[in-house]
Design a protein around this motif. Structure first.
Motif, PDB file in Angstrom:
ATOM      1  N   ALA A  64      26.294  45.624  28.791  1.00 10.29           N
ATOM      2  CA  ALA A  64      26.123  45.944  30.204  1.00 10.29           C
ATOM      3  C   ALA A  64      25.424  44.804  30.943  1.00 10.29           C
ATOM      4  CB  ALA A  64      25.321  47.242  30.346  1.00 10.29           C
ATOM      5  N   ASP A  65      24.416  44.215  30.328  1.00 13.83           N
ATOM      6  CA  ASP A  65      23.706  43.101  30.952  1.00 13.83           C
ATOM      7  C   ASP A  65      24.636  41.930  31.250  1.00 13.83           C
ATOM      8  OD1 ASP A  65      21.354  44.502  30.831  1.00 13.83           O
ATOM      9  OD2 ASP A  65      20.630  43.520  29.015  1.00 13.83           O
ATOM     10  N   ALA A  66      25.703  41.815  30.445  1.00 14.56           N
ATOM     11  CA  ALA A  66      26.659  40.731  30.631  1.00 14.56           C
ATOM     12  C   ALA A  66      27.696  41.051  31.705  1.00 14.56           C
ATOM     13  CB  ALA A  66      27.365  40.435  29.302  1.00 14.56           C
ATOM     14  N   GLY A  67      27.604  42.234  32.318  1.00 16.50           N
ATOM     15  CA  GLY A  67      28.492  42.558  33.419  1.00 16.50           C
ATOM     16  C   GLY A  67      29.589  43.540  33.109  1.00 16.50           C
ATOM     17  N   GLY A  68      29.641  44.072  31.888  1.00 20.08           N
ATOM     18  CA  GLY A  68      30.660  45.067  31.547  1.00 20.08           C
ATOM     19  C   GLY A  68      30.153  46.470  31.829  1.00 20.08           C
ATOM     20  N   GLY A  69      31.072  47.400  32.061  1.00 17.88           N
ATOM     21  CA  GLY A  69      30.690  48.796  32.190  1.00 17.88           C
ATOM     22  C   GLY A  69      30.641  49.442  30.818  1.00 17.88           C
ATOM     23  N   VAL A  70      29.694  50.365  30.625  1.00 14.94           N
ATOM     24  CA  VAL A  70      29.550  51.058  29.346  1.00 14.94           C
ATOM     25  C   VAL A  70      29.405  52.554  29.625  1.00 14.94           C
ATOM     26  CG1 VAL A  70      28.159  51.341  27.256  1.00 14.94           C
ATOM     27  CG2 VAL A  70      28.425  49.061  28.266  1.00 14.94           C
ATOM     28  N   LEU A  71      30.256  53.366  28.978  1.00 10.74           N
ATOM     29  CA  LEU A  71      30.141  54.810  29.082  1.00 10.74           C
ATOM     30  C   LEU A  71      30.043  55.374  27.670  1.00 10.74           C
ATOM     31  CD1 LEU A  71      31.881  57.309  31.393  1.00 10.74           C
ATOM     32  CD2 LEU A  71      32.016  57.691  28.927  1.00 10.74           C
ATOM     33  N   ILE A  72      29.002  56.183  27.433  1.00 11.98           N
ATOM     34  CA  ILE A  72      28.726  56.694  26.096  1.00 11.98           C
ATOM     35  C   ILE A  72      28.659  58.218  26.137  1.00 11.98           C
ATOM     36  CG2 ILE A  72      27.196  56.556  24.100  1.00 11.98           C
ATOM     37  CD1 ILE A  72      25.888  54.081  25.456  1.00 11.98           C
ATOM     38  N   VAL A  73      29.525  58.864  25.362  1.00 11.02           N
ATOM     39  CA  VAL A  73      29.433  60.308  25.143  1.00 11.02           C
ATOM     40  C   VAL A  73      28.450  60.524  24.000  1.00 11.02           C
ATOM     41  CG1 VAL A  73      30.677  62.326  24.295  1.00 11.02           C
ATOM     42  CG2 VAL A  73      31.718  60.844  26.026  1.00 11.02           C
ATOM     43  N   THR A  74      27.436  61.353  24.215  1.00 13.73           N
ATOM     44  CA  THR A  74      26.360  61.403  23.230  1.00 13.73           C
ATOM     45  C   THR A  74      25.602  62.717  23.259  1.00 13.73           C
ATOM     46  OG1 THR A  74      24.405  60.193  22.436  1.00 13.73           O
ATOM     47  CG2 THR A  74      24.664  60.395  24.816  1.00 13.73           C
ATOM     48  N   HIS A  75      24.938  63.001  22.134  1.00 18.68           N
ATOM     49  CA  HIS A  75      23.920  64.044  22.057  1.00 18.68           C
ATOM     50  C   HIS A  75      22.544  63.436  21.802  1.00 18.68           C
ATOM     51  CE1 HIS A  75      27.475  66.654  21.104  1.00 18.68           C
ATOM     52  NE2 HIS A  75      26.796  67.488  21.853  1.00 18.68           N
ATOM     53  N   SER A  76      22.475  62.110  21.709  1.00 16.92           N
ATOM     54  CA  SER A  76      21.248  61.442  21.290  1.00 16.92           C
ATOM     55  C   SER A  76      20.281  61.204  22.452  1.00 16.92           C
ATOM     56  CB  SER A  76      21.592  60.091  20.639  1.00 16.92           C
ATOM     57  OG  SER A  76      20.428  59.305  20.473  1.00 16.92           O
TER      58      SER A  76
ATOM     59  N   ARG B 101      37.953  70.203  34.892  1.00 17.00           N
ATOM     60  CA  ARG B 101      38.132  70.926  36.151  1.00 17.00           C
ATOM     61  C   ARG B 101      37.706  70.054  37.329  1.00 17.00           C
ATOM     62  NH1 ARG B 101      37.146  76.990  34.834  1.00 17.00           N
ATOM     63  NH2 ARG B 101      37.079  77.020  32.568  1.00 17.00           N
ATOM     64  N   GLY B 102      38.534  69.101  37.703  1.00 16.54           N
ATOM     65  CA  GLY B 102      38.252  68.287  38.880  1.00 16.54           C
ATOM     66  C   GLY B 102      37.145  67.281  38.694  1.00 16.54           C
ATOM     67  N   VAL B 103      37.096  66.623  37.543  1.00 20.59           N
ATOM     68  CA  VAL B 103      36.042  65.651  37.261  1.00 20.59           C
ATOM     69  C   VAL B 103      36.282  64.363  38.045  1.00 20.59           C
ATOM     70  CG1 VAL B 103      35.021  64.189  35.480  1.00 20.59           C
ATOM     71  CG2 VAL B 103      35.543  66.583  34.984  1.00 20.59           C
ATOM     72  N   ALA B 104      35.261  63.889  38.744  1.00 23.92           N
ATOM     73  CA  ALA B 104      35.302  62.616  39.457  1.00 23.92           C
ATOM     74  C   ALA B 104      34.071  61.808  39.063  1.00 23.92           C
ATOM     75  CB  ALA B 104      35.335  62.836  40.968  1.00 23.92           C
ATOM     76  N   MET B 105      34.275  60.530  38.726  1.00 26.78           N
ATOM     77  CA  MET B 105      33.150  59.696  38.311  1.00 26.78           C
ATOM     78  C   MET B 105      33.512  58.235  38.440  1.00 26.78           C
ATOM     79  SD  MET B 105      33.422  60.161  34.177  1.00 26.78           S
ATOM     80  CE  MET B 105      31.988  59.149  33.950  1.00 26.78           C
ATOM     81  N   GLU B 106      32.480  57.401  38.416  1.00 29.48           N
ATOM     82  CA  GLU B 106      32.673  55.957  38.508  1.00 29.48           C
ATOM     83  C   GLU B 106      31.625  55.269  37.638  1.00 29.48           C
ATOM     84  OE1 GLU B 106      33.505  54.103  42.428  1.00 29.48           O
ATOM     85  OE2 GLU B 106      31.706  52.886  42.043  1.00 29.48           O
ATOM     86  N   VAL B 107      32.026  54.187  36.987  1.00 28.23           N
ATOM     87  CA  VAL B 107      31.092  53.341  36.240  1.00 28.23           C
ATOM     88  C   VAL B 107      31.189  51.947  36.834  1.00 28.23           C
ATOM     89  CG1 VAL B 107      30.419  52.413  33.999  1.00 28.23           C
ATOM     90  CG2 VAL B 107      31.421  54.699  34.133  1.00 28.23           C
ATOM     91  N   ARG B 108      30.073  51.449  37.336  1.00 31.51           N
ATOM     92  CA  ARG B 108      30.053  50.115  37.935  1.00 31.51           C
ATOM     93  C   ARG B 108      29.878  49.054  36.859  1.00 31.51           C
ATOM     94  NH1 ARG B 108      27.097  53.496  41.208  1.00 31.51           N
ATOM     95  NH2 ARG B 108      25.117  52.925  40.232  1.00 31.51           N
ATOM     96  N   ARG B 109      30.259  47.850  37.188  1.00 31.26           N
ATOM     97  CA  ARG B 109      30.055  46.732  36.267  1.00 31.26           C
ATOM     98  C   ARG B 109      28.556  46.492  36.097  1.00 31.26           C
ATOM     99  NH1 ARG B 109      34.996  44.277  35.568  1.00 31.26           N
ATOM    100  NH2 ARG B 109      36.555  44.853  37.132  1.00 31.26           N
ATOM    101  N   GLY B 110      28.143  46.279  34.852  1.00 36.68           N
ATOM    102  CA  GLY B 110      26.729  46.098  34.574  1.00 36.68           C
ATOM    103  C   GLY B 110      25.953  47.384  34.432  1.00 36.68           C
ATOM    104  N   GLU B 111      26.668  48.519  34.361  1.00 37.55           N
ATOM    105  CA  GLU B 111      26.016  49.827  34.324  1.00 37.55           C
ATOM    106  C   GLU B 111      26.311  50.540  33.008  1.00 37.55           C
ATOM    107  OE1 GLU B 111      25.561  53.562  37.365  1.00 37.55           O
ATOM    108  OE2 GLU B 111      27.599  52.800  37.058  1.00 37.55           O
ATOM    109  N   THR B 112      25.297  51.229  32.491  1.00 38.42           N
ATOM    110  CA  THR B 112      25.448  52.078  31.314  1.00 38.42           C
ATOM    111  C   THR B 112      25.311  53.532  31.744  1.00 38.42           C
ATOM    112  OG1 THR B 112      24.517  50.391  29.848  1.00 38.42           O
ATOM    113  CG2 THR B 112      24.545  52.643  29.032  1.00 38.42           C
TER     114      THR B 112
END
Length: 240
Positions: free
Chosen positions: A208-220, A45-56
């Motif tokens: 992420a430390d190497a400059g890639g973006g990381v997005l994790i769906v999790t319950h942990s 329902r209208g989700v907006a988000m951004e993941v920057r480089r180097g970000e988890t």
């Protein structure tokens, strides 16, 4: 829950892309409907988000909140009914499947609960297969990719010959085969013991430390601890 993103140097093997100023991933006003007979379910329902480089970024929420649907739309595995997704500055949504697949192969690493390894191919062949989708893209030597995930001496093993932790690391190697802008992971530590979970999380942080973006769906809770930001999804919306 949010913390600032750390300033991280680019590490060898993950050089900057020509579009390095663009976010690793950006989604705007995502909507997704599902219809069963006369019933309609609004999954996003209208989700907006951004993941920057180097970000988890960790995405949490109860079952049925839309997390898997969101991941599929971000990866270009499913099309949103409204809104748009860009990966590394390139639009992946609302394009023919062949074009989405091309963008996904070059810019997105996907690590799903169901796994991303072809059963009859060994680990090296699985990585090579992932690279065939982006001919001419180059990439680090296979030994370096295997070394990064601690599988240098297991490259000739078939998936059924790998222990649980090895299987998770092999899947991660395949997801990172083309040095993607964004790594999208669905419960990557869900079936792992505590020690193996920490090893996988360390590898994700290294990415992420190497400059890639990381997005994790999790319950942990352990995944949440290593995230720079945590996004809560409930009933298809992001909670403030």
């Amino acid at each position: 829950m949010s913390t600032g993103t750390h300033d991280r140097p680019t590490q060898a093997g993950f050089g900057p892309r020509p579009d390095a100023d663009a976010p690793a991933l950006a989604a705007r006003d995502l909507y997704r409907f599902f219809r069963t007979g006369e019933e309609e379910t609004l999954a996003l329902r209208g989700v907006a988000m951004e993941v920057r480089r180097g970000e988890t970024v960790a995405v949490i929420g109860p079952s049925g909140s839309g997390k898997s649907t969101l991941l599929a739309c971000l990866a270009g595995l499913d099309e949103p009914d409204g809104g748009v997704v860009h990966v590394g500055g390139e639009r992946i949504s609302h394009r023919p499947e062949a074009e989405r697949a091309r963008v996904r192969a070059r810019r997105v690493g996907v690590l799903l609960q169901s796994g991303n390894l072809v059963p009859h191919l060994d680990v090296r062949a699985n990585i090579r297969l992932a690279r065939t989708a982006t001919p001419g893209a180059g990439g680090r030597p296979l030994t370096e990719v295997l070394e990064q995930v601690g599988l240098r001496h297991r490259g000739s093993a078939l998936p059924r010959q790998l222990a649980g932790g090895e299987l998770a690391r092999a899947g991660l190697a395949v997801a990172l085969a083309n040095d993607p802008d964004i790594l999208l992971a669905d419960e990557p530590t869900g079936e792992l013991d505590g020690v193996t979970e920490q090893r996988i999380l360390a590898l994700l942080r290294t990415r992420a430390d190497a400059g890639g973006g990381v997005l994790i769906v999790t319950h942990s809770p352990e995944v949440v601890k290593i995230a720079d930001r945590v996004i809560t999804l409930r009933d298809g919306r992001i909670e403030s």
